[in-house]
Design an enzyme around this catalytic site. Structure first.
Site, mmCIF file in Angstrom:
data_model
loop_
_atom_site.group_PDB
_atom_site.id
_atom_site.type_symbol
_atom_site.label_atom_id
_atom_site.label_comp_id
_atom_site.label_asym_id
_atom_site.label_seq_id
_atom_site.Cartn_x
_atom_site.Cartn_y
_atom_site.Cartn_z
ATOM 1 N N ILE A 156 0.835 -1.204 0.000
ATOM 2 C CA ILE A 156 0.000 0.000 0.000
ATOM 3 C C ILE A 156 0.868 1.251 0.000
ATOM 4 O O ILE A 156 0.588 2.217 -0.722
ATOM 5 C CB ILE A 156 -0.961 -0.005 1.204
ATOM 6 C CG1 ILE A 156 -1.957 -1.161 1.080
ATOM 7 C CG2 ILE A 156 -1.711 1.324 1.303
ATOM 8 C CD1 ILE A 156 -2.879 -1.322 2.276
ATOM 9 N N PRO A 207 1.763 -1.776 9.536
ATOM 10 C CA PRO A 207 0.796 -2.723 10.100
ATOM 11 C C PRO A 207 0.645 -2.471 11.591
ATOM 12 O O PRO A 207 1.495 -1.825 12.211
ATOM 13 C CB PRO A 207 1.450 -4.085 9.829
ATOM 14 C CG PRO A 207 2.918 -3.782 9.850
ATOM 15 C CD PRO A 207 3.063 -2.406 9.248
ATOM 16 N N ARG A 235 -3.608 2.187 10.634
ATOM 17 C CA ARG A 235 -4.277 1.771 11.865
ATOM 18 C C ARG A 235 -4.203 2.910 12.874
ATOM 19 O O ARG A 235 -3.157 3.548 13.025
ATOM 20 C CB ARG A 235 -3.622 0.515 12.455
ATOM 21 C CG ARG A 235 -3.962 -0.773 11.715
ATOM 22 C CD ARG A 235 -5.419 -1.146 11.921
ATOM 23 N NE ARG A 235 -5.772 -2.422 11.325
ATOM 24 C CZ ARG A 235 -6.207 -2.579 10.085
ATOM 25 N NH1 ARG A 235 -6.311 -1.526 9.295
ATOM 26 N NH2 ARG A 235 -6.531 -3.781 9.635
ATOM 27 N N GLU A 264 -13.292 1.612 16.467
ATOM 28 C CA GLU A 264 -14.082 1.730 15.248
ATOM 29 C C GLU A 264 -15.205 2.751 15.452
ATOM 30 O O GLU A 264 -15.755 2.867 16.550
ATOM 31 C CB GLU A 264 -14.684 0.370 14.877
ATOM 32 C CG GLU A 264 -13.658 -0.627 14.352
ATOM 33 C CD GLU A 264 -12.979 -0.158 13.077
ATOM 34 O OE1 GLU A 264 -13.683 0.202 12.118
ATOM 35 O OE2 GLU A 264 -11.733 -0.142 13.040
ATOM 36 N N HIS A 284 -13.138 5.072 8.599
ATOM 37 C CA HIS A 284 -12.476 3.801 8.272
ATOM 38 C C HIS A 284 -13.061 3.196 6.997
ATOM 39 O O HIS A 284 -13.616 2.093 6.990
ATOM 40 C CB HIS A 284 -12.579 2.807 9.429
ATOM 41 C CG HIS A 284 -11.610 1.663 9.286
ATOM 42 N ND1 HIS A 284 -11.551 0.606 10.164
ATOM 43 C CD2 HIS A 284 -10.654 1.411 8.349
ATOM 44 C CE1 HIS A 284 -10.614 -0.246 9.788
ATOM 45 N NE2 HIS A 284 -10.056 0.221 8.683
#
Length: 317
Positions: A156, A207, A235, A264, A284
């Site tokens: 990415i 990550p 993240r 979230e 998100h």
């Protein structure tokens, strides 16, 4: 063997049926649950007797994994697997696969979108033009000629770098190991401190794990130029978001485009970034495009078929 897909994958059911057809034709059982659940008892019930459990971004906690009896593979239709009880799976000898690569383009495009919004005040301009008393024009910036710091040059990060290069940006980056593909793109590897201090645009692509939690602490964030913007579509807990909000409100950072948080969405009303200056927030959704969802489903079912054939792929533990 039995394969259980515990949650929907945001593609039409007929596509799920088509992807599952080779599983059934090979003599395996396939069951599909069309409603999402986070209830541990229900998750365990759905997982019973399944050799392969397929999930997406639904939490799959320790209390469920520890009680699995038949499961040999937890197949995660997502890039990150920090929502799965990995240690418990390891202890039980259960392999974990992921769907890395499905959202490279979608995430990279949102990074560009957030950057453009911050640089050209798109969201703010939309609000201003709707006011009865128009306050005037908003002067912006161009990406061309700016220095973009890519923190994490995995797939990415590399795709994001390619898109920024197309805008005429200079590329620098930080990663634990240097990638030849990044160098061929024209990216220069530097220390983390140098990337933070030299970048006009900082884009985070790490990550989530124990090593990267709070990786960008206040101390690190203070190295970023006052005129720079920071984008995080990786993240949330990688960044000290309270410190980020404080620095934005103190004028020590020009702006931030954030798609991921410490939890979230929906976010609590007192969440710091909701009240920080010069922010563009999205819930998100960097991974969430029609094209990415199709690719994700295809990768996930390919992982399952490969495992059933005794040729597991994309195993991350």
């Amino acid at each position: 063997m039995k394969v259980a897909l515990l949650e929907p994958l945001r593609v039409p059911k007929d596509m799920i049926d088509k992807l599952a057809q080779p599983i059934r034709e090979a003599g395996h059982e396939f069951v599909y649950f069309e409603e999402k659940t986070t209830d541990p008892d229900e998750l365990l019930k759905r997982s019973q007797a399944a050799d392969v459990v397929m999930i997406a971004n639904n939490p799959y906690p320790k209390e469920v994994v520890e009680q699995l009896k038949e499961t040999k593979l937890i197949n995660v239709a997502f890039t990150g697997v920090d929502h799965v009880a990995q240690e418990a799976a390891q202890d039980k000898g259960i392999q974990i696969a992921n769907a890395a690569g499905y959202s490279d383009q979608s995430v990279a495009e949102l990074v560009i979108g957030l950057t453009l919004d911050l640089y050209r005040s798109i969201s703010q301009g939309d609000k201003e033009i709707r006011k009865e008393s128009f306050p005037g024009m908003i002067q912006g910036n161009e990406i061309r000629g700016k220095t973009v710091g890519i923190i994490g040059t995995g797939n990415i990060g590399l795709r994001t770098a390619e898109l920024f290069k197309a805008f005429g940006a200079k590329l620098i980056g930080y990663n634990r190991t240097e990638k030849e593909a990044a160098k061929e793109l024209g990216l220069t590897y530097l220390s983390l401190d140098d990337v933070l201090s030299q970048s006009d645009i900082v884009s985070v692509h790490l990550p989530m794990n124990d090593e990267t939690r709070n990786f960008l602490s206040r101390e690190k964030l203070e190295r970023v130029k006052d005129s720079a913007v920071l984008i995080n579509c990786a993240r949330g807990p990688i960044i000290d978001n309270q410190a980020l909000a404080d620095l934005l409100n103190e004028g020590k950072l020009a702006g931030a485009g954030i798609d991921v948080f410490d939890m979230e969405p929906p976010l609590p009303k007192d969440y710091p970034l909701l009240h920080a200056k010069n922010t563009v927030l999205t819930p998100h959704v960097a991974y969430l495009t029609d094209e990415a969802m199709v690719k994700r489903a295809e990768i996930a079912f390919d992982n399952t078929l490969a495992f059933l054939k005794g040729q597991p792929q994309n195993i991350i533990n």
